[in-house]
Write a protein that holds these residues in place. Structure first.
Motif: not given
Length: 405
Positions: A24-41
């Motif tokens: 949620s950034g300083t624009s206060l427009d809302g909550l960004d929700v990202a469902l990610c599949r992360l392989h490795g590191h």
């Protein structure tokens, strides 16, 4: 062993992890929700974005946050309100995550981790304040208690990412260099990853493959914060859609000059800032000095667009000379503003502009994705140092771990 700690050990050894990134950034427009599949590191990290949405904040949520945001509208804040807002926002973000999972027809047990950035309400790098009791101390405050998120969702949660960066000698921002380097660096192309949020910042990724020594990140000044505040105050709108009002205006050269006289723009890189510095008072003082208090809305917005673009250009020119020629990939709300994009192209005529879509990363999801990457590194990776010298981002694992029970 605690069952949740055992689960963390298992997650660290899996070939991939499913992580929800929240921003949620300083624009206060809302909550960004990202469902990610992360392989490795590390440099071998590979990301799949499975779902993304922005859950909008209503006026009541914005009102509660603005009561303490950047010191509050009057400069006086209620300690009671601030204290209560922390768990309240954590619970709100948790409920938003659960609602998203229902929409995506997923159970919380199908998610490994939540990476919650929280809501920044005050950013205080040492160069920005004059408090005699805390000389030289960097600080930043994000609300949205990670324990609330973990307990209400039942998902192990990492939060409060910026504090480790400060403890290791950084300013707590910008943190984009870590995720940008791991996901978006290229052995064949010099890249500038430009995020045009409330505050604008960029990450420079040299054409060096997996060599991180020359990469760095910096804030450049206001992005959308003054633009949105002006449209909200004068027009009752959340933002200038498609830059329509700014495109209809003319730049006021004297006001622009006064705005650019702020010492931040001449400070050495890297540097960080926030709406505490570039808020309505900063604009009002410049208008008073130049007798432009009655400047029309379109002309004022055109001038503020020019200010944002000039801040980016000055920072780029400090590093790359007067005529930088780089591939620039934009994200954040400003990536959708044709007036700002045109101003950037005018200031940096030899640069090639695109959005991060061209790199396979949805521009609006980029920041939420980056915190999912940080959580992945904290659990499965090894600390990596980005940059060198003053531009070095310390090698730390970021994020406090909250267990569901």
């Amino acid at each position: 062993m605690n069952a949740h700690l055992h689960r963390l050990c298992q997650l660290a050894q899996q070939p991939s992890r499913r992580i929800i990134g929240l921003m949620s950034g300083t624009s206060l427009d809302g909550l960004d929700v990202a469902l990610c599949r992360l392989h490795g590191h590390g440099p071998a990290t590979r990301l799949e974005l499975e779902h993304f949405t922005t859950v909008p904040y209503d006026d009541d949520v914005r009102r509660r946050i603005r009561a303490v945001f950047a010191g509050g509208p009057t400069g006086q804040i209620s300690l009671e309100h601030l204290t209560l807002l922390n768990p309240w926002l954590g619970a709100l973000h948790a409920d938003m995550v659960l609602a998203c999972l229902r929409d995506w027809q997923l159970a919380p047990t199908e998610v490994d981790l939540v990476a919650s950035h929280g809501q920044t309400v005050y950013h205080a790098p040492a160069h920005q304040y004059q408090h005699p009791d805390f000389t030289g101390l960097n600080a930043t405050l994000q609300l949205g208690d990670g324990d609330q998120v973990a307990v209400r969702t039942g998902i192990i949660t990492l939060s409060d990412f910026r504090q480790k960066h400060i403890a290791a000698g950084g300013e707590g921002a910008p943190l984009a260099a870590y995720g940008d380097y791991l996901l978006l660096s290229s052995p064949t192309e010099e890249r500038l990853l430009l995020n045009l949020g409330g505050i604008a910042n960029f990450t420079y990724l040299p054409r060096t493959g997996h060599d991180a020594s020359a990469a760095f990140s910096t804030d450049t000044g206001p992005g959308n914060t003054l633009l949105d505040a002006t449209v909200r105050a004068r027009c009752g709108l959340p933002y200038d859609e498609n830059g329509r009002l700014a495109l209809a205006g003319r730049i006021h050269a004297l006001l622009l000059q006064a705005l650019l006289e702020h010492p931040f723009f001449g400070a050495s890189l890297p540097k960080t800032t926030g709406p505490e510095l570039f808020g309505p008072e900063y604009l009002q003082q410049a208008q008073q000095r130049t007798g432009t208090e009655n400047l029309g809305t379109e002309d004022l917005l055109a001038t503020l667009v020019e200010l944002s673009a000039a801040g980016v250009a000055r920072a780029a020119q400090q590093v790359f000379g007067e005529q930088p020629a780089l591939a620039v990939y934009c994200s954040g709300g400003g990536a959708h503003n044709p007036a700002l994009q045109a101003a950037l192209q005018r200031h940096l005529p030899h640069c090639r502009f695109a959005t991060t879509d061209a790199l396979g990363v949805l521009p609006d999801a980029k920041e939420a994705i980056l915190f999912a990457v940080l959580a992945n590194e904290a659990v499965a990776g090894q600390p990596v140092s980005i940059g060198a010298g003053r531009q070095r981002v310390p090698a730390v694992s970021m994020g406090k771990i909250s267990l569901p029970g």
